[in-house]
Design an enzyme around this catalytic site. Structure first.
Site, PDB file in Angstrom:
ATOM      1  CG  ASP A  49      16.182  -3.641   7.404  1.00 51.54           C
ATOM      2  OD1 ASP A  49      16.172  -4.860   7.568  1.00 51.54           O
ATOM      3  OD2 ASP A  49      15.275  -3.005   6.845  1.00 51.54           O
ATOM      4  CE  LYS A  50      17.757  -8.933   2.019  1.00 48.58           C
ATOM      5  NZ  LYS A  50      16.893  -8.534   0.911  1.00 48.58           N
ATOM      6  CD  GLU A 103      -0.435  -9.210   1.548  1.00 47.49           C
ATOM      7  OE1 GLU A 103      -0.941  -8.082   1.688  1.00 47.49           O
ATOM      8  OE2 GLU A 103      -0.786 -10.204   2.182  1.00 47.49           O
ATOM      9  CG  PHE A 150       2.293 -11.759   7.957  1.00 44.20           C
ATOM     10  CD1 PHE A 150       2.915 -12.786   7.277  1.00 44.20           C
ATOM     11  CD2 PHE A 150       3.069 -10.856   8.665  1.00 44.20           C
ATOM     12  CE1 PHE A 150       4.282 -12.917   7.290  1.00 44.20           C
ATOM     13  CE2 PHE A 150       4.441 -10.981   8.683  1.00 44.20           C
ATOM     14  CZ  PHE A 150       5.048 -12.011   8.001  1.00 44.20           C
ATOM     15  CB  THR A 184      18.215  -9.158   6.354  1.00 40.66           C
ATOM     16  OG1 THR A 184      17.013  -9.333   5.642  1.00 40.66           O
ATOM     17  CG2 THR A 184      19.138 -10.325   6.088  1.00 40.66           C
ATOM     18  CG  ASP A 230      14.848 -11.305   2.799  1.00 44.34           C
ATOM     19  OD1 ASP A 230      13.697 -11.762   2.885  1.00 44.34           O
ATOM     20  OD2 ASP A 230      15.168 -10.356   2.069  1.00 44.34           O
ATOM     21  CG  ASN A 287      11.696  -5.067  10.537  1.00 43.77           C
ATOM     22  OD1 ASN A 287      11.696  -3.894  10.145  1.00 43.77           O
ATOM     23  ND2 ASN A 287      12.188  -6.045   9.840  1.00 43.77           N
TER      24      ASN A 287
END
EC number: 7.6.2.1
Lengths: 339, 1153
Positions: free
Chosen positions: B406-407, B525, B566, B700, B702, B818
Site C-alpha cells: 500500500d502507499k 482532514e 464520506f 494505492t 491515490d 482497505n
C-alpha cells in the site's frame, strides 16, 4: 471484556545475545584446506588400523567340518535319515599347532532362529524360575504351551522345544591311540544369562518343581535332567540350553559348544590327526540345512573376520585417494574465498 | 485483549429481517405481540465445557490427518498380532495428544476465566423504576442500561440520553477498530430529555432495527416514541448505536437500550476465524508425506508378497521347529494375507514420523519469538516491536517473490501536512502560517506586488483597493471556511496528560486554542483543519448541532444541518450548514474525479490543472466546492434526506440517490494539497528487496499522478525506467489493443527496465478478458504501480498473481482497513502499525512498525526460518528412512516373519528422545550466513527462492542418502556379524538383539553426526544437544539393558548393549561404518564448495573472516586481553575461547534467572 492497552508497557525487546540471535557460535567451514589434511591423517590411521586388524584376523586358525552327510561317501550319510540313535565319526588333521584356547562351535545353515513367532515362543518368567508360570505358561508359546492332554510344557515354546541335541566328542590320535580331548562346557553362555536372566526355581530337588508339567515334545529328557552331574548346569541354567536360547541374528549361524581349556590342550591342539565323533540327532534335511563343527581360536577382537581389516584398509585408501583428488581440485580451482 | 478465534460461523437463526425491541421491556398491553427470542448477554468465547472437553478435544485432534494415521496404526496393533506392541505407537500418540490437550485445555480455562469476568461484571440497569445493579450476563434485550464515564458498554445499546442537554456523548472505539479518535454519538431529541430514571420510566418507545450483523459501521433502525398518544418516528443509524466494547468518554453517564446482546453484539460477531494459510513448506511436506506413504505401502505390499512366495514352500512355511497353531492353520488365507499386510504396515509405520509434526510445531512456535525479540524490528518512537500473529508462515518470509504494498501509511508516514492550495484558480503555498501565492516568497509578506501578495491577516479588515483582490479575498475566506467546516473532526481540550485522562468539560470555560487538539479518523482532514487554523480560520468546537469557527479572532457559529458522510464509492463528503446570516449552504470536499464532474461554476479547468500539478509533486489532493441553497431548494433537500434516512429498506441505496441529487451544481472553490512524508529508508528498502529478486508492486487508492510521483521518490520507479501506462481504458477492445501495444514495446526494447502504471478501471477491464496478456506485460515489468484501486481490487490483483501458473509466493503489506482484503489474500500478510487503526494489524500474519523493517524481516528472518525448517523437514525424512530401511532389509533374512530388528523401546524412543533435540535446536538457532551479510547482500535471498531446499531433487537426494546410509548400517553390521564368527574375545556368540543394537547404535551416531555436518552455527546449545544425545543414548541403553524390568514380559535386551560395547570389534565397526557414511558427505560438501560455490557459501567465508576481524577489535577493547592483539596468530584463538566462555556463562546465568 477488552483489556486496557493504555499503560505504556516496556515494549522494548531485551538486548541479549540470545534474543538477538547473536549467541557466540563456532562456525566451521568445511573447506579443502581443513579437509585434505584431515583426510590424509584419517586415511593413514585407517590403513594402519586396517593392517593391524587384518593381520590379527589372518593369524586366527579355523577348522571347519561339515557333517551334514548328504554325500553318500560321507561317514554321517547313514545317520541322515535314521530315526534311531546314530553315531558317526570324521577324521581330520591339523598340520600345525592350533593355538589355544580353542573354541568348539557347531553351525547350522538355513535355519531361521530369527523368525518372529519362533523367537517370541518362550516365557521369560518361566525361565526366570517363576513357578506360577509353570502351571500357566504364556500363550506366546503356542502351540508348544500344552501337550495333547493339556498338561503345561516346561520350558514351553518353539525355541526351547527345538533345542539342538547333537553331541560331539573329539579325540586326538596319539601314537595310534585315541586320546579324548576334554571339552569344557562352562563359560559358553553369557555370564548374565547364566547368573541373572535364567534361573531354576528355588526348589530342591529340582525335579519337584516340574511336578505336573511335561517336557518339551522334542526333548529326549526333561529339563531337570539336562546335566545330572552338575547341579549348576542343570535345568534352565544348562549352558547348552542358554546358548540355544540366545537366538541367532541370521539364518546361517554358529553357536559355541565347548571350550578346549584342559591342561594338555591349554596351549592349543598339537599338530596331528583327530577324530570327531558325532551323535547325530538333529534333523536339518527337511529344510536343506547344513550342520558343521568349527574349531577356532580367537584374538582380542574375536574370531576370524577379515571384514574389518579390509574395510579399514579400503576406506583408508579411499580417504587418501580422495584427498589427492581434492588437492588437484584445490590447485586447479583455488579457493572460493579468493574471489 | 484476547481473540475469539473460535467463534467462527456463529449465526443465530433469525425469523424475520428486523427485530422489535420494546424499551424497558414494556410490551404493548393490547394487540397481538409475538415475543421474539434474543440471545442473553453472556459472552462465550470458550470452546469446551468440563463435560465435553474430552470427547470434543479428542475429536478435533484426530481430525488432523497425522494423528488419525497414528490412531489407525495403534488400533491395528491392538486388533491383530503385530510385531511391535501397541505401546510403541500408543505412547507417542498419547504423549502428543495429551500435551496438545493440556495446552488447549489451559487456553480454554483462561477463556472461561475471562468470560466469567466479563459476564459477571457489575452493570446498572433500570428495572421497575429504579437503578438496579446486576451482572453483565443478565442484561436482556430491551433493558435500559446506565453506563458511566470511562466504562465500556456491556451490550450494543441505542443511545437514549446522556447527561448533556443535547443528548450526545463521546466514545472511543479503540478496542474495536483501533481508531483512537473521539466519536460523537447522538440520541433522538424525544428521548434525550429523559435524563433520570423516573423520566425513563415514563418513556414509551419501541426500537425496530435490523437483525444483528457483523459490520461495525452499519446500523439501520428507527425508534417510535409514543408521547401523549402520538407516535413519533425517528431514524436510527450507526451514530445512534453504542457498540459493545467501545468506551464512554467525556460524558458523565448515558442511558441506552440494549438491542444486541451477548453473542449477537457486533463485537462478538466480528471475531471471526482467520482464514487458514498454509506455507509452501507445509505443502511440500505434505506431498513428501504422500510419497513416503507410497513407499510405506509398497514396502508392506512387497514384503507380504515375498512372504507368501517363501511360504509357498512347506519347509519355510512350517519347519519342524516352528509349527503353527491349529487356529493359524485354519484361518482364512485372505484374512491371513490382510493381517500380514497390516503387520508389515505397523512394522514400517515409523517411516512417517509422528514427531515431525510436533517438532515442526514447536519449532514454529518457539522460533517465532525471535521476530518479536529483534531490536532491529523495534521502533523506538512509537515503542512498538514486531508482532507475530501466526507462526505458521515463518518460513514463507524467505520465499517471497512478489511484494504488494500500500502507499499511504505504508511507504509514507501518514503524517499529513497541509502544503499548498489552489483558490479560485490561483495557487498558494503555506509558509509560516501564511498563504503565499505562487511565485512569491514568504520572506516578503507585504512586498513589491501588493495586489498579489494577499496577506489575510492584514487585509481582511482593511478595505482592499483592487476589486480583483477583494474578490480573491472573499473567495479565499470562503475556501478557508469551507475547509474548516466540512469535516468530521473532533476536538479534545486536554492540558498536559494524555487526552484520555482528564475531563475536558470540567474546565470548558477556561479553554484556549493551545489546549485544543484535533482528532480525526482521516489524517487528511486533520491536516486540513490544522492548516486552516494556522492560517487563521480555526475550527474551535462543535456543540450539538452548532459548529464554531474563529475567523481571525471573530467567532462565527454555523448550524450543522446535515452531514453527508464520506464513503469510498462517492469519494467525497459534504456538510449542509446554516450560516450565521441564515442562508443554507453545502460544502463538499472530495477527490477531484468525484467533485469536478458535478461542478458547474468556478475555475474548474484551472483547478483541475492545479490538482494535477499538486499530484505531480506527490501531494494528496482534495477539491472543495460549495453550493448555496435557496429556501425552497433546502426544503426539498431536507425532505429527501430525511426520507432516505428513515427508510428501513434499502436505506443505503436511497441515501446514495439523495446524495447524488444534493451534491450537484457545485461551485468550485479550490483544491488542497497535503503532503505525506515518505517513511525512513523506503527507497533503500525497496532497492534491497528488488536486489533480493522480489518484484515490488505498489497498490494505492491515490490518483495516478500522486502515485507515480511517490513511486519515483521512493525508488519504486527509476528515472531511467520506461514508464508504460494503461490508464483510463473505457472498453474491452481499447484495453486489449493498449496491452498488445505495451507488450510489443517491451519486446522491442528489452534492454531498458520497464515500469507499468495501471488504474483501477483499466485493471478491471484487463482482468475481465485479457488476464493472460496483462500478466505477460506485468511480468516483464520490473515495477508495477496500480492506482485508484478499491480494496477488493487490491485483493484481486494479489489473487491473480497468486494463481498464475508459476504460483509465486506473494506478500502484501498495508496499514489500513482497505488493505485487509489484500493482506488476507496474500500468502503472507504484513500489517504496518500505523495511524489508520489496528484493523490491518489484527488481520495480518505479522505486524511491524515501519516499512523499512521488511528488509530484515524477509532477508534475515525469512532466510533463517526457511533454511531451518527446510533442513528440519528433509532431515526428518532422512532419519526415518535410515531408521526403517534396515528393518525392511532384515525381513529378507528372517523369512518375512515381521521380526523387528530393534527392540520396542528403541523403536519408540528413536524419534522422541535419541534424535529429537539436535534437530530442534538446529531448527531454532541455525544461521547459514551472518545476519549482517544477509542484509548487505540481498542476492543471497535468491539462493533459497522457489523453495529450492525442498525441491524434488533435494528431497530425492535426502531420501536416497537415507537409503544409502540404511544399507550401510545394515550390511556393514551384516558383514561384521554375518560371517558367523564370534566378536568377543571369550568366543561367545551374539544374538539377533545384539545385531539390531549394533545397527541402531551406528544409526543414532551417524544420523546425529550428519546433522552436525549440516550445522553451520554451533552455539553451546548445539554442542550440548548433539553430544548430549549420543551420550544419552549410551547411558540410557546401559541403564535399560542393566535391569530385569519387572513389568516387561520379555527381557530380550538384558545386558545386550554392555556385551556389545565390551567387544573391540564392535567399536571398530561402529567407527568405520559411521565414517564411511559421512566421508562422502564431507567430500561432496568440499567439492561443491570449491567447484561451484553458491553465493551463500561464498558469503560464509566472508562471515568467518569478518568474525575474526570483529574478534580482533573486541580483543583490543578488552583490557585483560589487549596484548593478544599483537600476537594475532596464537592469541586470537585463545581470546576467542575466552570470550565465548564469558558469553556462554552470561547466557547460562541469564537462563537460570
Amino acid at each position: 471484556m477488552v483489556k486496557e492497552e493504555q499503560e505504556e508497557s516496556p515494549n522494548r525487546p531485551d538486548n541479549t545475545a540470545f534474543t538477538q540471535q547473536r549467541l557466540p557460535a563456532w562456525q566451521p567451514i568445511l573447506s579443502a584446506s581443513i579437509v585434505i589434511p584431515m583426510f590424509v591423517l584419517i586415511g593413514a590411521a585407517f590403513i594402519g588400523v586396517g593392517v593391524a586388524l587384518f593381520i590379527a584376523s589372518r593369524d586366527i586358525q579355523l577348522q571347519e567340518l561339515d557333517y551334514t552327510g548328504d554325500d553318500s561317501a560321507h561317514p554321517c550319510y547313514k545317520c541322515r535319515s535314521s530315526t534311531e540313535k546314530c553315531t558317526c565319526s570324521m577324521t581330520f588333521s591339523i598340520p600345525n599347532l592350533f593355538k589355544g584356547p580353542v573354541f568348539f562351535y557347531y553351525g547350522l545353515t538355513n535355519y531361521f532362529q530369527n523368525q518372529r513367532k519362533y523367537g517370541a515362543s518362550k516365557d521369560d518368567n518361566q525361565l526366570y524360575g517363576d513357578l506360577d508360570y509353570f502351571k500357566d505358561p504364556s500363550s506366546s508359546c503356542d502351540p508348544y504351551t500344552l501337550d495333547s492332554r493339556n498338561i503345561p510344557i516346561v520350558p514351553c515354546g518353539a525355541l526351547a522345544n527345538s533345542m539342538f541335541n547333537d553331541t560331539f566328542s573329539l579325540s586326538h590320535v596319539v601314537n595310534g591311540t585315541q586320546k579324548i580331548v576334554p571339552l569344557n562346557g562352562k563359560g559358553i553362555a553369557w555370564w548374565t544369562d547364566y547368573n541373572v536372566k535364567f534361573r531354576n526355581p528355588s526348589v530342591t530337588p529340582l525335579i519337584n518343581a516340574f511336578n505336573g508339567t511335561k517336557k518339551p515334545t522334542n526333548w529326549p529328557k526333561p529339563a531337570y535332567e539336562l546335566d545330572t552331574t552338575d547341579v549348576y548346569n542343570n535345568g534352565f541354567i544348562n549352558q547348552d540350553f542358554l546358548v540355544w536360547m540366545r537366538r541367532a541374528a541370521l539364518p546361517d549361524f554358529r553357536k559355541l559348544y565347548r571350550r578346549i581349556t584342559h591342561d594338555d590342550y591349554v596351549n592349543g591342539l598339537p599338530a596331528g590327526n583327530y577324530t570327531l565323533t558325532i551323535e547325530y540327532n538333529y534333523p536339518v534335511y527337511s529344510f536343506n540345512g547344513r550342520k558343521k563343527v568349527v574349531l577356532s581360536n580367537v584374538s582380542w577382537m574375536g574370531g576370524k573376520n577379515d571384514f574389518l581389516g579390509i574395510a579399514y584398509i579400503v576406506v583408508g585408501s579411499m580417504c587418501v585417494v580422495m584427498s589427492i583428488v581434492m588437492l588437484i581440485v584445490y590447485a586447479k580451482f583455488k579457493f572460493a574465498e579468493d574471489d | 485483549s484476547w481473540l475469539w478465534l473460535h467463534q467462527c460461523g456463529f449465526d443465530p437463526p433469525h425469523q424475520s429481517d428486523t427485530r422489535t425491541v420494546y424499551v424497558a421491556n414494556r410490551f404493548p398491553e393490547h394487540g397481538h405481540y409475538i415475543p421474539q427470542r434474543f440471545a442473553d448477554n453472556r459472552i462465550i468465547s470458550s470452546k469446551y465445557t468440563i463435560w465435553n472437553f474430552v470427547p470434543k478435544n479428542l475429536f478435533e485432534q484426530f481430525r488432523r490427518i497425522a494423528n488419525f494415521y497414528f490412531l489407525i496404526i495403534f488400533l491395528v496393533q491392538l486388533m491383530i498380532d503385530t510385531p511391535t506392541s501397541p505401546v510403541t505407537s500408543g505412547l507417542p500418540l498419547f504423549f502428543v495428544i495429551t500435551v496438545t490437550a493440556i495446552k488447549q485445555g489451559y487456553e480454554d480455562w483462561l477463556r472461561h476465566k475471562a468470560d466469567n469476568e466479563v459476564n459477571g461484571a457489575p452493570v446498572f440497569v433500570v428495572r421497575s423504576g429504579s437503578l438496579v445493579q446486576t451482572r453483565s450476563k443478565n442484561i436482556r434485550v430491551g433493558d435500559i442500561v446506565r453506563v458511566a464515564k470511562d466504562e465500556t458498554f456491556p451490550a450494543d445499546l441505542v443511545l437514549l440520553s446522556s447527561d448533556r442537554a443535547d443528548g450526545t456523548c463521546h466514545i472511543t472505539t479503540a478496542s474495536l477498530d483501533g481508531e483512537t479518535n473521539l466519536k460523537t454519538h447522538f440520541s433522538v431529541p424525544e428521548t434525550s430529555v429523559c435524563q433520570s430514571v423516573s423520566q425513563l420510566e415514563a418513556l414509551h418507545a419501541v426500537v425496530e432495527c435490523q437483525q444483528p450483523e457483523a459490520d461495525l459501521y452499519r446500523f439501520v433502525g428507527r425508534v417510535t416514541i409514543t408521547q401523549q398518544g402520538e407516535e413519533i418516528v425517528r431514524p436510527l443509524g450507526p451514530e445512534n448505536l453504542l457498540l459493545r466494547g467501545a468506551r464512554l468518554k467525556n460524558t458523565k453517564e448515558i442511558f441506552g437500550v440494549a438491542v444486541y446482546t451477548g453473542m449477537e453484539s457486533k463485537m462478538a460477531l466480528n471475531y471471526k476465524c482467520k482464514s487458514q494459510k498454509r506455507s509452501a513448506v507445509e505443502k511440500s511436506m505434505n506431498s513428501f508425506l504422500i510419497i513416503y506413504l507410497v513407499i510405506l505401502l509398497s514396502e508392506a505390499i512387497l514384503s507380504t508378497i515375498l512372504k507368501y512366495a517363501w511360504q509357498s514352500e512347506d519347509k519355510w512355511n512350517e519347519p519342524f521347529y516352528n509349527q503353527k497353531t491349529e487356529q493359524e492353520r485354519n484361518s482364512s488365507p485372505i484374512l491371513q494375507f490382510i493381517s500380514d499386510f497390516l503387520a508389515f504396515l505397523v512394522l514400517y509405520n515409523f517411516i512417517i514420523p509422528i514427531s515431525l509434526y510436533v517438532t515442526v510445531e514447536m519449532q514454529k512456535f518457539l522460533g517465532s519469538f525471535f521476530i518479536g525479540w529483534d531490536m532491529d524490528l523495534y521502533h523506538e518512537e512509537s515503542n512498538q516491536k514486531a508482532q507475530v500473529n501466526t507462526s505458521d508462515l515463518n518460513e514463507e518470509l524467505g520465499q517471497v517473490e512478489y511484494l504488494f504494498t500500500d502507499k499511504t501509511g505504508t511507504l509514507t508516514e501518514n503524517e499529513m501536512q497541509f502544503r499548498e492550495c489552489s483558490i479560485n484558480g490561483i495557487k498558494y503555498r503555506e509558509m509560516n502560517g501564511k498563504l503565499v501565492p505562487e511565485g512569491m516568497t514568504g520572506d516578503s509578506p507585504s512586498g513589491s506586488s501588493p495586489q498579489l501578495v494577499i496577506h489575510i491577516n492584514n487585509h481582511v479588515k482593511s478595505v482592499p483597493f483592487f476589486h480583483r483582490v477583494s474578490v480573491q479575498i472573499t473567495e479565499e475566506l470562503l475556501f478557508l471556511k469551507a475547509v474548516s467546516l466540512c469535516h468530521t473532526v473532533q476536538i479534545s481540550y486536554n492540558k498536559s496528560e494524555s487526552w484520555l485522562g482528564g475531563d475536558p468539560f470540567s474546565h470548558t470555560n477556561s479553554f484556549s486554542f493551545s489546549h485544543m487538539e484535533y482528532y480525526a479518523s482521516s489524517p487528511d482532514e486533520k491536516a486540513l483543519v490544522e492548516g486552516t487554523k494556522r492560517i487563521g480560520v480555526a475550527f474551535t468546537g462543535c456543540s450539538g448541532d452548532t459548529m464554531e469557527i474563529n475567523t481571525f479572532g471573530k467567532s462565527e457559529k454555523y448550524k450543522l444541518l446535515h452531514v453527508l458522510e464520506f464513503d469510498p464509492n462517492r469519494r467525497r463528503m459534504s456538510v449542509i450548514l446554516q450560516t450565521p446570516s441564515g442562508g443554507k449552504v453545502i460544502f463538499t470536499k472530495g477527490a477531484e474525479s468525484a467533485v469536478l464532474p458535478f461542478a458547474t461554476t468556478g475555475e474548474i479547468e484551472k483547478t483541475r490543472l492545479h490538482v494535477d500539478e499538486f499530484a505531480l509533486k506527490g501531494l494528496r489532493t482534495l477539491v472543495v466546492a460549495c453550493r448555496h441553497f435557496s429556501p425552497e431548494e433546502y426544503i426539498a433537500v431536507n425532505k429527501r434526506l430525511t426520507f432516505a434516512r428513515t427508510a428501513l429498506q434499502r436505506r443505503e441505496e436511497k441515501l446514495q440517490q439523495a446524495f447524488a441529487y444534493i451534491e450537484n451544481n457545485l461551485h468550485v472553490l479550490g483544491a488542497t494539497g497535503v503532503e505525506d512524508k515518505l517513511q525512513d529508508k523506503v527507497p533503500e528498502t525497496i532497492e534491497v528487496l528488488r536486489l533480493a529478486g522480489i518484484k515490488v508492486w505498489v497498490l494505492t487508492g491515490d490518483k495516478h499522478e500522486t502515485a507515480v510521483s511517490v513511486s519515483l521518490s521512493c525508488g519504486h520507479f527509476h528515472r531511467t525506467m520506461n514508464i508504460l501506462e494503461l490508464l483510463q481504458q473505457r472498453s474491452d477492445n481499447e484495453c486489449a489493443e493498449q496491452l498488445r501495444r505495451l507488450a510489443r514495446r517491451i519486446k522491442e526494447d528489452h534492454v531498458i527496465q520497464h515500469g507499468l502504471v495501471v488504474d483501477g478501471a483499466s485493471l478491471s477491464l484487463a482482468l475481465r478478458e485479457h488476464e493472460k496478456l496483462f500478466m505477460e506485460v506485468c511480468k516483464s515489468c520490473s515495477a508495477v504501480l496500480c492506482c485508484r484501486m478499491a480494496p477488493l481490487q487490491k485483493a484481486k490483483v494479489v489473487r491473480l498473481l497468486k494463481t498464475s501458473p508459476e504460483k509465486p509466493i506473494t506478500l502484501a503489506v498495508g496499514d489500513g482497513a482497505n488493505d485487509v482484503s489484500m493482506i488476507q489474500e496474500a500468502h503472507v500478510g504484513i500489517g504496518i502499525m500505523g495511524k489508520e487503526g489496528r484493523q490491518a494489524v489484527r488481520n495480518s500474519d505479522y505486524a511491524i512498525a515501519r516499512f523499512k523493517f521488511l528488509a530484515k524481516l524477509l532477508l534475515v528472518h525469512g532466510h533463517f526460518y526457511y533454511i531451518r525448517i527446510a533442513t528440519l523437514v528433509q532431515y526428518f525424512f532422512y532419519k526415518n528412512v535410515c531408521f526403517i530401511t534396515p528393518q525392511f532389509l532384515y525381513q529378507f533374512f528372517c523369512l518375512f516373519s515381521q521380526q523387528t530388528l530393534y527392540d520396542s523401546v528403541y523403536l519408540t524412543l528413536y524419534n522422541i528422545c535419541f534424535t529429537s533435540l539436535p534437530i530442534l535446536v538446529y531448527s531454532l538457532f541455525e544461521q547459514l550466513v551472518h545476519p549482517d551479510i544477509l542484509q548487505a547482500k540481498p542476492g543471497l535471498y535468491r539462493d533459497i527462492s522457489k523453495n529450492s531446499l525442498l525441491s524434488f531433487w533435494t528431497f530425492l537426494y535426502w531420501t536416497a542418502l537415507g537409503f544409502t546410509h540404511a544399507f550401510a548400517f545394515f550390511f556393514g553390521s551384516y558383514l561384521l556379524m554375518g560371517e558367523d564368527t564370534s566378536l568377543m574375545s571369550n568366543g561367545q556368540m551374539f544374538g539377533n538383539w545384539t545385531f539390531g543394537t549394533l545397527v541402531f547404535t551406528v544409526m543414532v551416531i551417524t544420523v546425529t553426526l550428519k546433522l552436525a555436518l549440516e550445522t553451520q552455527f554451533w552455539t553451546w546449545m548445539n554442542h550440548f544437544v548433539t553430544w548430549g544425545s549420543i551420550a544419552f543414548y549410551f547411558i540410557f541403553s546401559l541403564f535399560y539393558g542393566g535391569i530385569i524390568w519387572p513389568f516387561l514380559h520379555t527381557q530380550d535386551m538384558y545386558f545386550v548393549f554392555v556385551q556389545l560395547l565390551s567387544c573391540g570389534s564392535a567399536w571398530f565397526a561402529i567407527v568405520i561404518i559411521v565414517l564411511t557414511c559421512l566421508f562422502p558427505e564431507v567430500m561432496k560438501k568440499v567439492l561443491y564448495r570449491h567447484l561451484c560455490p553458491t553465493s551463500t557459501q561464498k558469503s560464509q567465508v566472508i562471515t568467518s573472516r569478518k568474525a575474526v576481524r570483529f574478534t580482533v577489535v573486541n580483543i583490543r577493547s578488552m583490557t585483560d586481553c589487549c596484548h593478544c592483539g599483537n600476537l594475532l596468530n596464537n592469541g586470537i584463538h585463545f581470546c576467542n575461547v575466552l570470550q565465548s566462555l564469558r558469553e556462554m556463562l552470561r547466557v547460562a546465568l541469564g537462563f537460570v534467572e
